[in-house]
Design a protein around this motif. Sequence first.
Motif, PDB file in Angstrom:
ATOM      1  N   LYS A 167       0.806  -1.188   0.060  1.00 35.09           N
ATOM      2  CA  LYS A 167      -0.038   0.006   0.001  1.00 35.09           C
ATOM      3  C   LYS A 167       0.995   1.262  -0.112  1.00 35.09           C
ATOM      4  O   LYS A 167       0.360   2.168  -0.824  1.00 35.09           O
ATOM      5  CB  LYS A 167      -0.954  -0.008   1.332  1.00 35.09           C
ATOM      6  CG  LYS A 167      -1.957   1.126   1.314  1.00 35.09           C
ATOM      7  CD  LYS A 167      -2.817   1.152   2.304  1.00 35.09           C
ATOM      8  CE  LYS A 167      -3.824   2.251   2.317  1.00 35.09           C
ATOM      9  NZ  LYS A 167      -4.766   2.159   3.790  1.00 35.09           N
ATOM     10  N   GLU A 168       2.118   1.409   0.818  1.00 33.29           N
ATOM     11  CA  GLU A 168       2.727   2.485   0.741  1.00 33.29           C
ATOM     12  C   GLU A 168       3.343   2.938  -0.546  1.00 33.29           C
ATOM     13  O   GLU A 168       3.665   3.781  -0.929  1.00 33.29           O
ATOM     14  CB  GLU A 168       4.007   2.121   1.745  1.00 33.29           C
ATOM     15  CG  GLU A 168       3.407   2.191   3.345  1.00 33.29           C
ATOM     16  CD  GLU A 168       4.430   1.637   4.353  1.00 33.29           C
ATOM     17  OE1 GLU A 168       5.695   1.202   3.860  1.00 33.29           O
ATOM     18  OE2 GLU A 168       4.402   1.698   5.410  1.00 33.29           O
ATOM     19  N   ALA A 169       3.828   1.740  -1.259  1.00 30.61           N
ATOM     20  CA  ALA A 169       4.541   2.016  -2.672  1.00 30.61           C
ATOM     21  C   ALA A 169       3.613   1.889  -3.770  1.00 30.61           C
ATOM     22  O   ALA A 169       4.112   2.172  -5.025  1.00 30.61           O
ATOM     23  CB  ALA A 169       5.413   0.985  -2.841  1.00 30.61           C
ATOM     24  N   ALA A 170       2.175   1.723  -3.617  1.00 30.54           N
ATOM     25  CA  ALA A 170       1.159   1.565  -4.766  1.00 30.54           C
ATOM     26  C   ALA A 170       0.947   2.686  -5.308  1.00 30.54           C
ATOM     27  O   ALA A 170       0.428   2.927  -6.405  1.00 30.54           O
ATOM     28  CB  ALA A 170      -0.045   0.982  -4.185  1.00 30.54           C
ATOM     29  N   SER A 171       1.336   3.811  -4.878  1.00 30.64           N
ATOM     30  CA  SER A 171       1.125   5.298  -5.139  1.00 30.64           C
ATOM     31  C   SER A 171       2.114   5.766  -6.403  1.00 30.64           C
ATOM     32  O   SER A 171       1.970   7.015  -6.702  1.00 30.64           O
ATOM     33  CB  SER A 171       0.838   6.451  -4.342  1.00 30.64           C
ATOM     34  OG  SER A 171       2.045   6.405  -3.525  1.00 30.64           O
ATOM     35  N   VAL A 172       3.178   4.958  -6.493  1.00 32.60           N
ATOM     36  CA  VAL A 172       4.094   5.446  -7.444  1.00 32.60           C
ATOM     37  C   VAL A 172       3.746   5.615  -8.858  1.00 32.60           C
ATOM     38  O   VAL A 172       2.862   4.614  -9.219  1.00 32.60           O
ATOM     39  CB  VAL A 172       5.510   4.126  -7.488  1.00 32.60           C
ATOM     40  CG1 VAL A 172       6.454   4.628  -8.553  1.00 32.60           C
ATOM     41  CG2 VAL A 172       5.909   3.949  -6.101  1.00 32.60           C
ATOM     42  N   GLU A 173       3.927   6.732  -9.287  1.00 25.04           N
ATOM     43  CA  GLU A 173       3.525   6.851 -10.788  1.00 25.04           C
ATOM     44  C   GLU A 173       3.746   5.811 -11.755  1.00 25.04           C
ATOM     45  O   GLU A 173       5.000   5.435 -11.798  1.00 25.04           O
ATOM     46  CB  GLU A 173       3.795   8.329 -11.265  1.00 25.04           C
ATOM     47  CG  GLU A 173       3.529   8.702 -12.535  1.00 25.04           C
ATOM     48  CD  GLU A 173       3.711   9.946 -12.984  1.00 25.04           C
ATOM     49  OE1 GLU A 173       3.389  10.414 -14.111  1.00 25.04           O
ATOM     50  OE2 GLU A 173       4.660  10.633 -12.271  1.00 25.04           O
ATOM     51  N   GLY A 174       2.776   5.376 -12.599  1.00 27.71           N
ATOM     52  CA  GLY A 174       3.073   4.078 -13.569  1.00 27.71           C
ATOM     53  C   GLY A 174       3.006   2.676 -13.231  1.00 27.71           C
ATOM     54  O   GLY A 174       2.991   2.175 -13.790  1.00 27.71           O
ATOM     55  N   LEU A 175       2.990   2.628 -11.690  1.00 16.83           N
ATOM     56  CA  LEU A 175       2.693   1.273 -11.222  1.00 16.83           C
ATOM     57  C   LEU A 175       1.375   0.995 -11.289  1.00 16.83           C
ATOM     58  O   LEU A 175       0.415   1.318 -10.601  1.00 16.83           O
ATOM     59  CB  LEU A 175       3.352   1.256 -10.053  1.00 16.83           C
ATOM     60  CG  LEU A 175       3.438  -0.133  -9.253  1.00 16.83           C
ATOM     61  CD1 LEU A 175       4.655  -1.030  -9.674  1.00 16.83           C
ATOM     62  CD2 LEU A 175       3.933   0.188  -7.773  1.00 16.83           C
ATOM     63  N   VAL A 176       1.097  -0.242 -12.204  1.00 17.43           N
ATOM     64  CA  VAL A 176      -0.361  -0.604 -12.310  1.00 17.43           C
ATOM     65  C   VAL A 176      -0.872  -1.339 -11.248  1.00 17.43           C
ATOM     66  O   VAL A 176      -1.732  -1.391 -10.875  1.00 17.43           O
ATOM     67  CB  VAL A 176      -0.449  -1.242 -13.701  1.00 17.43           C
ATOM     68  CG1 VAL A 176      -1.854  -1.827 -13.845  1.00 17.43           C
ATOM     69  CG2 VAL A 176      -0.123  -0.403 -14.972  1.00 17.43           C
ATOM     70  N   TYR A 177       0.138  -2.351 -10.787  1.00 17.17           N
ATOM     71  CA  TYR A 177       0.159  -3.307  -9.727  1.00 17.17           C
ATOM     72  C   TYR A 177       1.285  -3.704  -8.996  1.00 17.17           C
ATOM     73  O   TYR A 177       2.239  -3.557  -9.704  1.00 17.17           O
ATOM     74  CB  TYR A 177      -1.024  -4.401 -10.235  1.00 17.17           C
ATOM     75  CG  TYR A 177      -0.141  -5.404 -11.126  1.00 17.17           C
ATOM     76  CD1 TYR A 177       0.799  -6.049 -10.938  1.00 17.17           C
ATOM     77  CD2 TYR A 177      -0.724  -5.237 -12.254  1.00 17.17           C
ATOM     78  CE1 TYR A 177       1.337  -7.028 -11.942  1.00 17.17           C
ATOM     79  CE2 TYR A 177      -0.202  -5.966 -13.380  1.00 17.17           C
ATOM     80  CZ  TYR A 177       0.954  -6.935 -13.029  1.00 17.17           C
ATOM     81  OH  TYR A 177       1.460  -7.531 -14.210  1.00 17.17           O
ATOM     82  N   ALA A 178       1.191  -4.106  -7.891  1.00 10.63           N
ATOM     83  CA  ALA A 178       2.230  -4.966  -7.128  1.00 10.63           C
ATOM     84  C   ALA A 178       1.723  -6.233  -6.481  1.00 10.63           C
ATOM     85  O   ALA A 178       0.588  -5.998  -5.871  1.00 10.63           O
ATOM     86  CB  ALA A 178       2.930  -4.048  -6.116  1.00 10.63           C
TER      87      ALA A 178
END
Length: 247
Positions: A167-178
Amino acid sequence: MALIFDYSRAPTQPLGKVLVKEGVITPEQLKQALEIQRERPDRIGRIIVKEGFASEEAVLEGIARHFRISARTLSDDLEALIRQRPLTLKEKLTRVRVPIRVKLSIAVTFIIWATILILSFIVLARQKEQLYRQTVRAGKISLNYFVNNAGIPLLNDDLLRLNTMIKEAASVEGLVYAIIVNREQIIKAHSDHTRIGTPLPAFSEKGAVQTEGNLEYFSYKTPEGIQILDLSRPVIFMKKELGAVHV
């Protein structure tokens, strides 16, 4: 004298070829008629009639069909009749004389546009390749973050910590999913929490897989037609593979 048309004023074919085209005489008969004309100069139409290759009526009908003119006898001034007839669009275009400077201008313009298009394709191809490499580099950064921090939580099956990290890293621009999966390919953490606990789905329309050490990445299309670049790397702790991360 032989029947000769002025091509500068009337874009026509020689009468002999016209009669062959119209089926009045055969190519062999035309060849014979031309040989006779060289020995005994006369209009080709008259030679054809005199040698019995075709009747005068058939010759006149062939001329009428091809040139759209009406001649009563072969003695008529056929060249004058042809020049006076209405020209077809094709014949009008044939007679158009384009100045050399206009031709040069068109040629130069075409060359310039062709050069621009070729350079554009080259530049766009390079930019596309650079964008792809940049995307891979950005994906590696996110991937390494998850891989380096997911070992102990995955070993302890700490879903809360794994999903907090996602959840902390999901806001990275261009990241569709993790996604973090265990060795059985069961999703333990996902940027879409509704998919936790489900098997990792197969990737549709998967492209060629590229590898760099234990890193794998490939492109695929979602059912919605979106192009995705997936990067994955195994999570290893104490030399044991606990699962993998996909971004």
